[in-house]
Design a protein around this motif. Sequence first.
Motif, PDB file in Angstrom:
ATOM      1  N   ASN A  88      -1.286 -11.525   2.329  1.00 44.45           N
ATOM      2  CA  ASN A  88      -0.122 -10.628   2.281  1.00 44.45           C
ATOM      3  C   ASN A  88      -0.060  -9.869   1.061  1.00 44.45           C
ATOM      4  OD1 ASN A  88       2.313  -9.110   3.229  1.00 44.45           O
ATOM      5  ND2 ASN A  88       3.234 -10.419   1.341  1.00 44.45           N
ATOM      6  N   ALA A  89      -0.425 -10.287  -0.049  1.00 43.63           N
ATOM      7  CA  ALA A  89      -0.346  -9.687  -1.417  1.00 43.63           C
ATOM      8  C   ALA A  89      -1.246  -8.284  -1.007  1.00 43.63           C
ATOM      9  CB  ALA A  89      -1.035 -10.573  -2.438  1.00 43.63           C
ATOM     10  N   VAL A 136      -3.585 -15.273   8.685  1.00 47.29           N
ATOM     11  CA  VAL A 136      -3.001 -13.742   8.922  1.00 47.29           C
ATOM     12  C   VAL A 136      -3.465 -13.036   8.020  1.00 47.29           C
ATOM     13  CG1 VAL A 136      -1.005 -12.487   9.418  1.00 47.29           C
ATOM     14  CG2 VAL A 136      -1.085 -14.619  10.119  1.00 47.29           C
ATOM     15  N   ASN A 137      -4.158 -11.931   8.002  1.00 52.58           N
ATOM     16  CA  ASN A 137      -4.641 -10.889   7.183  1.00 52.58           C
ATOM     17  C   ASN A 137      -3.645  -9.891   7.566  1.00 52.58           C
ATOM     18  OD1 ASN A 137      -6.655 -12.261   6.039  1.00 52.58           O
ATOM     19  ND2 ASN A 137      -8.168 -11.633   7.709  1.00 52.58           N
ATOM     20  N   VAL A 138      -2.892  -9.361   6.197  1.00 49.91           N
ATOM     21  CA  VAL A 138      -1.795  -8.449   6.462  1.00 49.91           C
ATOM     22  C   VAL A 138      -2.455  -7.132   6.159  1.00 49.91           C
ATOM     23  CG1 VAL A 138       0.291  -7.414   5.876  1.00 49.91           C
ATOM     24  CG2 VAL A 138       0.225  -9.953   6.146  1.00 49.91           C
ATOM     25  N   ALA A 139      -2.809  -6.228   7.263  1.00 53.60           N
ATOM     26  CA  ALA A 139      -3.600  -5.216   7.112  1.00 53.60           C
ATOM     27  C   ALA A 139      -2.397  -4.056   7.172  1.00 53.60           C
ATOM     28  CB  ALA A 139      -4.647  -5.015   8.234  1.00 53.60           C
ATOM     29  N   SER A 140      -2.648  -3.110   7.835  1.00 57.51           N
ATOM     30  CA  SER A 140      -1.775  -1.782   8.079  1.00 57.51           C
ATOM     31  C   SER A 140      -2.281  -1.092   9.333  1.00 57.51           C
ATOM     32  CB  SER A 140      -1.725  -1.122   6.827  1.00 57.51           C
ATOM     33  OG  SER A 140      -0.982   0.110   6.918  1.00 57.51           O
ATOM     34  N   LEU A 141      -1.094  -0.235   9.954  1.00 63.72           N
ATOM     35  CA  LEU A 141      -1.591   0.852  10.607  1.00 63.72           C
ATOM     36  C   LEU A 141      -2.407   1.987   9.921  1.00 63.72           C
ATOM     37  CD1 LEU A 141      -0.671   2.215  13.669  1.00 63.72           C
ATOM     38  CD2 LEU A 141       1.095   3.368  12.435  1.00 63.72           C
ATOM     39  N   ALA A 142      -2.285   1.886   8.759  1.00 67.05           N
ATOM     40  CA  ALA A 142      -3.212   2.834   8.075  1.00 67.05           C
ATOM     41  C   ALA A 142      -4.810   2.484   8.364  1.00 67.05           C
ATOM     42  CB  ALA A 142      -2.980   2.823   6.703  1.00 67.05           C
ATOM     43  N   GLY A 143      -5.058   1.174   8.704  1.00 65.12           N
ATOM     44  CA  GLY A 143      -6.377   0.716   9.071  1.00 65.12           C
ATOM     45  C   GLY A 143      -7.001   1.065  10.322  1.00 65.12           C
ATOM     46  N   LEU A 144      -5.845   1.811  10.995  1.00 62.87           N
ATOM     47  CA  LEU A 144      -6.368   2.009  12.360  1.00 62.87           C
ATOM     48  C   LEU A 144      -6.230   3.473  12.789  1.00 62.87           C
ATOM     49  CD1 LEU A 144      -4.163  -0.598  14.239  1.00 62.87           C
ATOM     50  CD2 LEU A 144      -6.629  -0.710  13.919  1.00 62.87           C
ATOM     51  N   VAL A 145      -5.987   4.545  11.853  1.00 63.31           N
ATOM     52  CA  VAL A 145      -6.162   5.760  11.915  1.00 63.31           C
ATOM     53  C   VAL A 145      -6.705   6.461  10.661  1.00 63.31           C
ATOM     54  CG1 VAL A 145      -3.506   5.823  12.698  1.00 63.31           C
ATOM     55  CG2 VAL A 145      -3.958   6.069  10.254  1.00 63.31           C
ATOM     56  N   PRO A 146      -7.063   7.693  10.655  1.00 61.96           N
ATOM     57  CA  PRO A 146      -8.044   8.281   9.688  1.00 61.96           C
ATOM     58  C   PRO A 146      -7.339   8.057   8.405  1.00 61.96           C
ATOM     59  CG  PRO A 146      -7.490   9.699  11.719  1.00 61.96           C
ATOM     60  CD  PRO A 146      -6.966   8.607  11.825  1.00 61.96           C
ATOM     61  N   LEU A 182      -2.603  -8.500  10.927  1.00 65.96           N
ATOM     62  CA  LEU A 182      -1.130  -7.895  11.244  1.00 65.96           C
ATOM     63  C   LEU A 182      -1.377  -6.199  10.891  1.00 65.96           C
ATOM     64  CD1 LEU A 182       1.880  -7.976  12.262  1.00 65.96           C
ATOM     65  CD2 LEU A 182       2.120  -8.995  10.017  1.00 65.96           C
ATOM     66  N   CYS A 183      -0.893  -5.428  11.709  1.00 63.38           N
ATOM     67  CA  CYS A 183      -0.944  -4.046  11.159  1.00 63.38           C
ATOM     68  C   CYS A 183       0.150  -3.238  11.273  1.00 63.38           C
ATOM     69  CB  CYS A 183      -2.181  -3.154  11.904  1.00 63.38           C
ATOM     70  SG  CYS A 183      -3.777  -4.126  11.963  1.00 63.38           S
ATOM     71  N   PRO A 184       1.350  -3.622  10.294  1.00 60.59           N
ATOM     72  CA  PRO A 184       2.559  -2.977  10.352  1.00 60.59           C
ATOM     73  C   PRO A 184       2.576  -1.396   9.971  1.00 60.59           C
ATOM     74  CG  PRO A 184       2.239  -4.313   8.547  1.00 60.59           C
ATOM     75  CD  PRO A 184       1.144  -4.354   9.291  1.00 60.59           C
TER      76      PRO A 184
END
Length: 266
Positions: A88-89, A136-146, A182-184
């Motif tokens: 998560n860091a 669990v790799n805390v990714a982001s919605l930013a990783g799914l959009v341009p 996880l893509c919050p």
Amino acid sequence: MARRLALITGASAGIGAAFARILASHGYDVALTARRADRLEALAGEIRLRFGVEAYAIPADLADPAGVEAVLAGVVAQGRVVDVLVNNAGYGLPGTYATTSWADQGKFLQVMLTSVCELSHKVLPGMIERKFGRIVNVASLAGLVPGAAGHTLYAATKGFLVKFSQSLHLENLATGVHVSALCPGFTYSEFHDVNGTRAQVSQSLPEWLWLGADEVAASGYEAVEANRPVCVPGAPNKTIAAIAKILPDDWALALMANQGNRFRKV
């Protein structure tokens, strides 16, 4: 120990602290790591008292290339192994690529990418051998959009974590190890206070776009238990991710160029 151990990075606040409490509520002992020792000790004390499990505070800086070894040495010193890993860091680095220093960008990559891969690589064989593991790799919605202007490597590293998690998920389908990204989207935490964009995002983004850290962590826990490779919590975020998939690339990039200044500091 009869109880399994969960290691959470970036555990001193926000999503990391929420994950620690959720895992403890499900009977896991927890190892908490971040830079702020006082925060970790306070959270460890709270968890021991509230949930009746063991909690270890392991202060470390994952921007230091030796940080991962220091964290794992802290786990070994307790005579424990890692059964659950929550990567998560993370943080945001404001500014454009050309106006930031490579020293800062290099530390960013060490925390956001290299330490995640190293920790996962070092705990995964033991998980496979024991036929149980959760990552669990805390990714982001930013990783799914341009990508947007500013915070240049943020979306890039988060997109990497999504693909990395999908590959690990497929590699371990028959091992008992579950892997989820996880893509919050926008989450109430200290993230925007630390990177200096709190006033910017609070003024420009509607309240319905935001989720609480507890809600995000609960979604991540449910996703990794169900072994879903990607989890996007919240209906608005799911909608944004779906639209990003179907929009033509040039339209999506133009939209990000138009809206990016609402949440990125250039």
